[in-house]
Design a protein around this motif. Structure first.
Motif, PDB file in Angstrom:
ATOM      1  N   UNK A  64       0.821  -1.204   0.000  1.00 35.16           N
ATOM      2  CA  UNK A  64       0.000   0.000   0.000  1.00 35.16           C
ATOM      3  C   UNK A  64       0.866   1.270   0.000  1.00 35.16           C
ATOM      4  N   UNK A  65       1.920   1.276   0.803  1.00 35.55           N
ATOM      5  CA  UNK A  65       2.828   2.427   0.857  1.00 35.55           C
ATOM      6  C   UNK A  65       3.540   2.600  -0.476  1.00 35.55           C
ATOM      7  N   UNK A  66       4.017   1.501  -1.037  1.00 38.36           N
ATOM      8  CA  UNK A  66       4.727   1.570  -2.314  1.00 38.36           C
ATOM      9  C   UNK A  66       3.810   2.073  -3.420  1.00 38.36           C
ATOM     10  N   UNK A  67       2.570   1.631  -3.430  1.00 38.76           N
ATOM     11  CA  UNK A  67       1.617   2.117  -4.438  1.00 38.76           C
ATOM     12  C   UNK A  67       1.335   3.599  -4.263  1.00 38.76           C
ATOM     13  N   UNK A  68       1.231   4.062  -3.019  1.00 37.85           N
ATOM     14  CA  UNK A  68       1.012   5.499  -2.772  1.00 37.85           C
ATOM     15  C   UNK A  68       2.171   6.338  -3.285  1.00 37.85           C
ATOM     16  N   UNK A  69       3.377   5.777  -3.214  1.00 36.26           N
ATOM     17  CA  UNK A  69       4.566   6.483  -3.697  1.00 36.26           C
ATOM     18  C   UNK A  69       4.785   6.286  -5.194  1.00 36.26           C
ATOM     19  N   UNK A  70       3.868   5.567  -5.843  1.00 33.67           N
ATOM     20  CA  UNK A  70       3.987   5.268  -7.269  1.00 33.67           C
ATOM     21  C   UNK A  70       5.318   4.593  -7.600  1.00 33.67           C
ATOM     22  N   UNK A  71       5.792   3.781  -6.693  1.00 30.02           N
ATOM     23  CA  UNK A  71       7.032   3.038  -6.861  1.00 30.02           C
ATOM     24  C   UNK A  71       8.239   3.951  -7.069  1.00 30.02           C
TER      25      UNK A  71
END
Length: 80
Positions: free
Chosen positions: A12-19
């Motif tokens: 979820x965090x990685x998706x929020x940061x757009x990788x």
């Protein structure tokens, strides 16, 4: 917390940061470390600026050389 819960939160965090992540590198360490060691010195003094710049550039040069050295390439990143 379960393993599945932690993995889902990481995703979820990685998706929020757009990788938009990057691993810590030696150059990033130097860029972050050198300002920390210079905060209590007189930055206006010419000898300090010259020595700091020389040390910074030499550190970056050594990091660039280490990329080409096979013994460093075969070592685990955490052991260098």
């Amino acid at each position: 917390f379960t393993v599945k819960h932690i993995e889902s939160m990481e995703l979820s965090i990685i998706k929020c940061l757009n990788w938009h992540l990057f691993p810590p590198t030696s150059v990033a360490f130097i860029d972050n470390f050198f300002p920390l060691i210079s905060w209590n010195y007189n930055k206006e003094h010419e000898d300090f600026r010259s020595g700091f710049t020389d040390s910074y550039e030499f550190s970056r040069y050594l990091v660039e050389l280490s990329v080409c050295a096979y013994p460093f390439i075969s070592a685990k990143p955490s052991s260098i």
